[in-house]
Write an enzyme that holds these catalytic residues in place. Structure first.
Site, PDB file in Angstrom:
ATOM      1  N   HIS A  10     -50.079  -7.950 -18.171  1.00 18.10           N
ATOM      2  CA  HIS A  10     -51.033  -7.113 -16.938  1.00 18.10           C
ATOM      3  C   HIS A  10     -52.331  -7.789 -16.949  1.00 18.10           C
ATOM      4  O   HIS A  10     -53.264  -6.891 -16.385  1.00 18.10           O
ATOM      5  CB  HIS A  10     -50.819  -5.782 -17.329  1.00 18.10           C
ATOM      6  CG  HIS A  10     -49.579  -5.194 -17.000  1.00 18.10           C
ATOM      7  ND1 HIS A  10     -48.895  -4.904 -15.650  1.00 18.10           N
ATOM      8  CD2 HIS A  10     -48.581  -4.540 -17.907  1.00 18.10           C
ATOM      9  CE1 HIS A  10     -47.477  -4.604 -15.854  1.00 18.10           C
ATOM     10  NE2 HIS A  10     -47.266  -4.399 -17.319  1.00 18.10           N
ATOM     11  N   GLU A  37     -39.016   0.000 -22.910  1.00 16.01           N
ATOM     12  CA  GLU A  37     -39.726   0.607 -22.004  1.00 16.01           C
ATOM     13  C   GLU A  37     -39.060   0.926 -20.701  1.00 16.01           C
ATOM     14  O   GLU A  37     -39.390   0.956 -19.748  1.00 16.01           O
ATOM     15  CB  GLU A  37     -40.962  -0.301 -21.416  1.00 16.01           C
ATOM     16  CG  GLU A  37     -40.637  -1.901 -21.419  1.00 16.01           C
ATOM     17  CD  GLU A  37     -41.938  -2.603 -21.247  1.00 16.01           C
ATOM     18  OE1 GLU A  37     -43.144  -1.984 -20.913  1.00 16.01           O
ATOM     19  OE2 GLU A  37     -42.164  -3.779 -21.444  1.00 16.01           O
ATOM     20  N   ARG A  60     -49.075 -10.764 -25.946  1.00 15.78           N
ATOM     21  CA  ARG A  60     -47.717 -10.307 -25.167  1.00 15.78           C
ATOM     22  C   ARG A  60     -47.852 -11.313 -24.042  1.00 15.78           C
ATOM     23  O   ARG A  60     -48.683 -11.280 -23.154  1.00 15.78           O
ATOM     24  CB  ARG A  60     -47.900  -9.051 -24.667  1.00 15.78           C
ATOM     25  CG  ARG A  60     -46.810  -8.662 -23.561  1.00 15.78           C
ATOM     26  CD  ARG A  60     -46.824  -6.856 -23.650  1.00 15.78           C
ATOM     27  NE  ARG A  60     -47.805  -6.487 -22.663  1.00 15.78           N
ATOM     28  CZ  ARG A  60     -48.028  -5.408 -22.041  1.00 15.78           C
ATOM     29  NH1 ARG A  60     -46.944  -4.654 -22.465  1.00 15.78           N
ATOM     30  NH2 ARG A  60     -48.976  -4.994 -21.136  1.00 15.78           N
TER      31      ARG A  60
END
Length: 258
Positions: free
Chosen positions: A50, A152, A73
Site C-alpha cells: 500500500h 486477512e 511486504r
C-alpha cells in the site's frame, strides 16, 4: 572475506520470551526509515503493498536502517517479484492475502532453491549473497530467510490451522483492516466479531507452535492481543505519526484561525 549474515526475524522471535514491538515504514524515505530505526522499537516493516515502494527505494531503506530487524511486504506473492526481493537482500518477507494452505505452500516454494522450491539462481549477481561473499550461500540460502504470511480474510481464518502448519512458513500475521472488510465490517477493526476472529487465529497458531503477529494501532487492542499471547506486533506507522503530529501542531497554534 566471508560476510556475516544477520539473524532472521524468525530466529529472533525464537530467542525471546516477549513480544517484539515494531512499526510500519511507509514513506519510502531512507531518511525517515533511518530515524525510525534509531528508536528502541524492536523491528520495522517496510511496506510495498500500500506504499509506493519499488526495488530501488527498498534497497535504499535497507541500507539506511542497517542491522535493525526488518520485514518487507511485497504487493503480492508473485514468485518473480519474490526472487527480485530476495536477490536484493531482503531476509524477512511478509506476503499479503494468503487464504489457503496451497497459496502458503506456493510462496514457501518461491523462496527456496530447487529441489525444495523454484527460486531462480543468480547468487553471484545479487546482494543477497553479497556477490558470493557469503560463504556457501546457495546451500544454506533458506537459512538466511524467514517467511511470514498474512491472514486477512474470513476464508483465511477458516484455514488458519492448515496455513500455520504449512512447511516453509515461519509465522503468520493478522491484518485486521482487510479481515474486517471481509467480514462485512469495513473500518471496524474493533468490532467484537473481528476481535473474535483474531483471537481464534492466536489460539490456532499457539496450538501449532507457530509464531503469530498482529497489526494494532489502538493501544487498548494492542494490549489485549499482547495479553492473548501474540509474538510480534505493529503499533504505529511513520506516515500516521507525521500526519497526526502535524495536525496537532496546526490545532495548537492555529486553532479557530484556520
Amino acid at each position: 572475506m566471508p560476510f556475516r549474515v544477520e539473524p532472521t526475524f524468525a530466529q529472533l522471535l525464537g530467542q525471546t520470551d516477549r513480544a517484539l514491538v515494531g512499526m510500519w515504514v511507509c514513506s519510502t524515505s531512507p531518511l525517515v526509515a533511518e530515524i525510525c530505526a534509531g528508536s528502541d522499537l524492536d523491528w520495522l516493516l517496510i511496506d510495498a503493498e500500500h506504499s509506493p515502494n519499488g526495488l530501488e527505494s527498498i534497497l535504499a531503506q535497507l541500507h539506511a536502517i542497517g542491522p535493525k530487524p526488518a520485514l518487507v511486504r511485497p504487493p503480492s506473492g508473485d514468485p518473480v517479484l519474490l526472487k527480485q526481493y530476495l536477490d536484493l537482500g531482503v531476509q524477512n518477507l511478509l506476503i499479503p492475502m494468503i487464504d489457503t494452505p496451497e497459496q502458503a505452500l506456493a510462496v514457501a516454494q518461491a523462496v527456496a532453491y530447487p529441489p525444495d522450491g523454484i527460486r531462480g539462481v543468480g547468487g553471484a549477481l545479487a546482494r543477497a549473497s553479497r556477490w558470493n561473499r557469503v560463504e556457501d550461500y546457495l546451500s544454506r540460502a533458506r537459512e538466511t530467510i524467514s517467511l511470514f504470511v498474512q491472514i486477512e480474510s474470513a476464508e483465511a481464518v477458516r484455514n488458519v490451522e492448515q496455513i500455520a502448519a504449512t512447511p516453509g512458513i515461519d509465522g503468520i500475521f493478522i491484518g485486521p483492516s482487510d479481515l474486517a472488510a471481509s467480514l462485512g465490517l469495513l473500518g471496524q477493526q474493533d468490532h467484537p466479531d473481528v476481535i473474535a476472529a483474531i483471537e481464534t487465529c492466536i489460539a490456532a497458531a499457539s496450538k501449532q507452535g507457530t509464531k503469530l503477529g498482529v497489526n494494532a494501532f489502538a493501544p487498548a487492542l494492542a494490549q489485549r492481543y499482547l495479553a492473548a499471547g501474540v509474538n510480534f506486533i505493529l503499533v504505529g506507522a511513520d506516515v500516521q505519526l507525521l500526519a497526526q503530529g502535524s495536525d496537532k501542531l496546526a490545532a495548537t497554534y492555529l486553532g479557530e484561525a484556520r
